[in-house]
Design a protein around this motif. Structure first.
Motif, short mmCIF file in Angstrom:
data_model
loop_
_atom_site.label_atom_id
_atom_site.label_comp_id
_atom_site.label_asym_id
_atom_site.label_seq_id
_atom_site.Cartn_x
_atom_site.Cartn_y
_atom_site.Cartn_z
N UNK A 351 0.83 -1.20 0.00
CA UNK A 351 0.00 0.00 0.00
C UNK A 351 0.87 1.25 0.00
N UNK A 352 1.92 1.26 0.81
CA UNK A 352 2.83 2.42 0.86
C UNK A 352 3.44 2.64 -0.52
N UNK A 353 3.88 1.56 -1.17
CA UNK A 353 4.48 1.69 -2.50
C UNK A 353 3.47 2.25 -3.51
N UNK A 354 2.23 1.81 -3.41
CA UNK A 354 1.21 2.28 -4.37
C UNK A 354 0.83 3.74 -4.09
N UNK A 355 0.81 4.14 -2.82
CA UNK A 355 0.55 5.55 -2.50
C UNK A 355 1.66 6.43 -3.06
N UNK A 356 2.90 5.97 -2.91
CA UNK A 356 4.05 6.70 -3.47
C UNK A 356 3.90 6.89 -4.97
N UNK A 357 3.46 5.84 -5.65
CA UNK A 357 3.25 5.92 -7.09
C UNK A 357 2.14 6.90 -7.43
N UNK A 358 1.06 6.87 -6.67
CA UNK A 358 -0.06 7.77 -6.93
C UNK A 358 0.33 9.22 -6.68
N UNK A 359 1.14 9.47 -5.66
CA UNK A 359 1.60 10.84 -5.38
C UNK A 359 2.40 11.37 -6.56
N UNK A 360 3.20 10.50 -7.18
CA UNK A 360 4.04 10.93 -8.31
C UNK A 360 3.23 11.37 -9.51
N UNK A 361 1.95 11.01 -9.58
CA UNK A 361 1.10 11.37 -10.71
C UNK A 361 0.54 12.79 -10.58
N UNK A 362 0.65 13.39 -9.40
CA UNK A 362 0.12 14.73 -9.19
C UNK A 362 1.11 15.78 -9.69
N UNK A 363 0.58 16.92 -10.07
CA UNK A 363 1.41 18.07 -10.40
C UNK A 363 1.81 18.73 -9.08
N UNK A 364 3.06 18.58 -8.71
CA UNK A 364 3.52 19.06 -7.41
C UNK A 364 4.29 20.37 -7.52
N UNK A 365 4.07 21.09 -8.59
CA UNK A 365 4.74 22.38 -8.76
C UNK A 365 4.43 23.30 -7.58
#
Length: 398
Positions: A351-365
């Motif tokens: 779950x932690x790994x998948x949350x990390x992946x999902x966070x990377x999909x956001x525009x974090x500018x």
């Protein structure tokens, strides 16, 4: 119900120096400060404590001698330097004090007996369809007596208190629990703290269960960890806490109530994080498929349920928690986001790994991307958080 009890700030000289005082009448505060520092660092000599606190060598010697006499500290092997007398590191005595922790959940209640280091010595668990004050009180009274009597006579006096971690406003969840409202309304006037105090002469403290879980991460988790983090605990409902500068931030009492955070669900509609991020959603899917609800609540060692149900829940939960984490990080630049819960260890890791992946999909500018980490406590976080309440109140500080 009694007010929440905040956890002490476990500050170190590295982050926010904590100073003692050599004035008379401050003995208890200085002792708490010394115990907090030893807990953080594992073992410390008198000279190291004097340097960190600003206390005189004589004051530190008196404090250390008193704590050793009380059985709270143990001497380590002398460490010889190039000059002068060898220093003697002092560490916490795991048998120096014991604590009881009662976790009241929506599907189970649990009692633990922990030692001074936070190790669970004994435990009891009871599952149910929904909690009632009468059954909870009966369970607590029986287990307090049983656990106390399981200790040797000389150890029983070292029980320093009982902490209770429970959801507040339990009567709000009748519909979600599929329980008639009148059966949950009895919680409006129930006071476990007062009722247990009538029979047991122990200090009894109460805290919201998710805040207590976050407190367990602070007290028993890595002391070299981040000072600012967002904490999620996944149980029947998801919740959590906010930690700023090494302390739980509760605001006016509701800060860190992460469940109501609006997120985008699997169907694209906005909904509270409580939906996709909570185990109640997985439970409903299992019940609809003919499984009993208890399969989730009796243990976290292994869930004998279809992988498709876990995968579907995990995918939706990861997306929703990532959304909540990014939203929160736009308000406060957390160093990391910690994920814990009533989950098998392997599920928590994936779950932690998948949350990390999902966070990377956001525009974090414009945002500082937080690290996503697993919590260090695991399923016991709420029960250990309960037990940490009397520990923090009596032995940590100042």
């Amino acid at each position: 119900m009694a007010d929440a009890v905040p956890h002490a700030d476990l500050a170190t000289d590295q982050h926010s120096p904590t100073r003692g005082t050599n004035q008379s009448g401050m003995r208890v505060g200085n002792e708490k400060l010394v115990l907090s520092l030893v807990r953080q660092h594992g073992a410390l000599s008198k000279s190291e404590i004097a340097r960190m606190t600003g206390l005189s060598a004589q004051t530190v010697s008196v404090i250390m001698r008193a704590l050793e006499t009380e059985g709270l500290l143990l001497r380590g092997e002398p460490v010889r330097g190039k000059v002068g007398q060898p220093s003697v590191p002092m560490r916490l005595n795991e048998d120096g004090a014991y604590f009881l922790g009662l976790k009241v959940g929506r599907r189970s209640t649990e009692m633990v007996l922990t030692d001074f280091l936070g190790k669970v010595r004994k435990r009891s668990l009871k599952t149910y369809a929904y909690p009632t004050p009468e059954a909870t009180l009966s369970f607590a009274n029986d287990e307090i007596d049983r656990l106390i009597n399981s200790l040797a006579p000389g150890e029983r006096d070292r029980i320093a208190g009982l902490g209770i971690a429970m959801p507040f406003f339990l009567w709000h969840w009748a519909q979600t629990l599929n329980v008639p409202q009148e059966r949950m309304d009895v919680w409006r006037t129930a006071d476990l703290q007062a009722e247990l105090s009538k029979k047991h002469s122990l200090p009894i403290l109460v805290q919201n269960d998710m805040t207590a879980a976050c407190g367990a991460e602070l007290v028993f988790g890595p002391q070299s960890g981040p000072r600012d983090f967002l904490y999620f605990y996944i149980g029947y409902f998801i919740g959590g806490g906010i930690v700023l500068d090494g302390q739980i931030y509760s605001g006016r009492g509701n800060a860190g109530a992460l469940g109501p955070l609006p997120v985008t669900g699997a169907d694209g509609r906005v909904e509270p994080l409580l939906g996709p991020g909570s185990l109640v959603t997985l439970e409903k899917a299992l019940v609809a498929d003919g499984y009993g609800a208890d399969v989730l609540w009796e243990t976290t060692h292994a869930w004998d349920i279809p992988a498709r149900h876990i995968a579907n829940w995990q995918r939706n939960a990861a997306r929703a928690i990532a959304h909540a984490a990014v939203s929160a990080s736009s308000i406060i630049d957390f160093e990391c986001v910690k994920i814990d819960g009533w989950l098998p260890e392997t599920l928590r890791e994936t779950l932690v790994a998948e949350i990390e992946l999902e966070v990377s999909k956001f525009n974090l500018t414009g945002l500082q991307r937080p690290r996503i980490e697993a919590g260090s406590i695991g399923p016991d976080a709420r029960a250990l958080g309960a037990a940490s309440l009397p520990l923090s109140d009596r032995y940590l500080g100042p």
